[in-house]
Design an enzyme around this catalytic site. Structure first.
Site: not given
Ligand code: EPZ
Length: 429
Positions: A24-25, A118, A123, A313, A405
């Site tokens: 999915k990701n 969420c 996020r 995850d 999802r």
């Molecule tokens: C991706 O989300 C995945 N989703 C998530 O999977 C996964 O948990 C996450 O990466 C971490 O591995 C998809 O790929 C569609 P991040 P993403 O940006 O990209 C902070 C699932 O269960 N951050 O890597 O949204 C954020 O708050 C889902 O399949 C900032 O501070 O995650 C978090 O603490 C849930 N500023 C950390 O980085 C930003 O601009 C990691 O978030 C962006 C992120």
């Protein structure tokens, strides 16, 4: 709302084979990358999931012709382009923000709803916006929307050095797609190293961009000069999180012996190490992973971290496994600020867990008890299903639209492993 009803087969081991679907990701950013080309692209091994439908609906709204015929999705240019992603669609799935980079790189402007938080955390997308500004974008936030415009009122982005303050999967992917059409060279530093990021790099190279280092913390990109990239035909990598979820389910039952088909162990090394420490046998068999649980489960500590660390995850699922392991395990969540919502539900099933900030201390118990429980997010839902497999009596996991999802045909796949599970349509919320 549907529910899953599981009759825990205490002591009844999981046995059999389960085929893993496409990731999915990986599919979500790759679908967004089709905006970089007007040609007809074909994605194969795409899972049949709600998030794929949501992304397809968004691409249609943006003016693309999208045909979803799982496991294939075909995307081509439609009549016109409307570079705007409305709140009604983005609020259904935060990953919709991944259209921002391709839209502004290709069409010079984009209006995308801020995704909002969420269940698992705030996020933010500050890193996405900071990177786009480095590429010459002007960014305004207005009434819940991001208004992005290329230099000089919609011109072409310019390659730049971009340093992420935190390794962000979506941020890395958004900026890779934007830089793929920016003029000249870009260097992205402190990138997320997840396999799905590496897969996006393969796609962008197939499309004619020049991407080196995807999957490492430094990515070099030379943007293509012809205004758009070429279409592609690609089979998506397997879903390592789905695979890890079934590996954990197999480890849940004494005597469990499951062949996880189409999964690559090298993307799951840390999970495999932790499962082995807990007393589970993990063997790679070609493009499959064999999981056997022969004896008692031992408590093991985990701390989530960006790839290649322990995946956030997989935290909820692993915590469910530790609920019936011998001894204590300490589970620390360092990525998201609110990712223990499965704990109160597991406690209702008899799990002994003490929450202290971003750490859960689990004392293994000899048995869990079936209960009606509530799913709150995708992976928390999976952990409740896993607990239900070994709990006494019956567990009803409600609001399983969360599960739909990210887990294709979950009840069929679990039934194939001997789990007594059925989907109950329209169960009370
Ligand atoms: C991706 O989300 C995945 N989703 C998530 O999977 C996964 O948990 C996450 O990466 C971490 O591995 C998809 O790929 C569609 P991040 P993403 O940006 O990209 C902070 C699932 O269960 N951050 O890597 O949204 C954020 O708050 C889902 O399949 C900032 O501070 O995650 C978090 O603490 C849930 N500023 C950390 O980085 C930003 O601009 C990691 O978030 C962006 C992120």
């Amino acid at each position: 709302m549907d529910a899953l009803r599981i009759r825990g087969g205490r002591g009844k081991p999981l046995n059999g084979r389960v085929r893993i679907s496409g990731a999915k990701n990986a599919a979500l950013p790759i679908l967004c990358a089709t905006l970089l080309s007007d040609g007809a692209s074909r994605l194969r091994n795409v899972p049949r999931l709600r998030d794929i439908e949501t992304t397809s609906a968004l691409l249609r709204f943006l003016g693309r012709d999208v045909t979803v015929n799982a496991p294939e999705v075909h995307v081509a240019a439609g009549s016109d382009v409307r570079p705007e992603a409305p709140y009604e669609l983005v609020k259904q799935m935060r990953a919709s923000v991944l259209v921002l980079g391709p839209l502004v790189a290709r069409f010079g402007r984009a209006k995308v709803s801020l995704p909002g938080g969420c269940a698992i955390g705030a996020r933010p997308i500050d890193q996405h916006l900071k990177g786009l500004e480095a590429l010459g974008c002007s960014i305004r936030l207005e009434r819940g929307y991001v208004l992005a415009e290329g230099p000089g009122g919609g011109g072409r982005l310019k390659g730049a050095e971009i340093m992420f303050d935190v390794p962000t999967v979506g941020g890395t992917e958004n900026l890779m797609m934007a830089a793929a059409l920016a003029k000249g060279r870009s260097t992205l530093v402190n990138c997320a190293r997840e396999p799905e990021v590496e897969e996006l790099g393969r796609i962008l190279n197939k499309m004619g961009a020049e991407v080196n280092g995807a999957g490492t913390d430094v990515i070099h990109i030379v943007g293509a000069d012809r205004g758009e990239l070429a279409p592609f035909d690609h089979a998506i990598i397997p879903d390592r999180i789905e695979a890890g979820t079934y590996m954990i389910a197999a480890a849940m039952t004494e005597g469990g012996d499951v062949l996880v088909e189409g999964a690559e162990l090298h993307d799951l090394e840390v999970l495999a190490m932790k499962l082995r420490s807990a007393g589970v046998e993990i063997e790679s068999e070609g493009h499959n992973i064999r999981v056997r649980r022969l004896g008692e489960l031992r408590g093991v500590n985990i701390t989530t971290a960006p790839h290649p660390g322990f995946p956030t995850d997989m935290q909820a699922q692993f915590l469910a496994l530790m609920a019936t392991a011998r001894g204590e395990s300490v589970i620390s969540e360092t990525i998201f600020e609110n990712r223990f919502m499965h704990v109160p539900e597991l406690q209702r099933m008899g799990a002994s867990v003490a929450l202290r900030g971003n750490t859960a201390v689990v004392q293994g118990v000899s048995r869990l008890y079936g209960a009606a429980v509530m799913a709150t997010d995708l992976r928390a839902s999976a952990s409740l299903v896993i607990a239900g497999i070994v709990a006494d009596e019956e567990t009803e996991v409600r609001r399983i639209y969360h599960l739909d999802r990210g887990y294709e045909r979950i009840e069929e796949k679990l039934q194939g492993l001997g789990v007594d599970v059925e989907r109950v349509k329209g169960a009370e919320a």
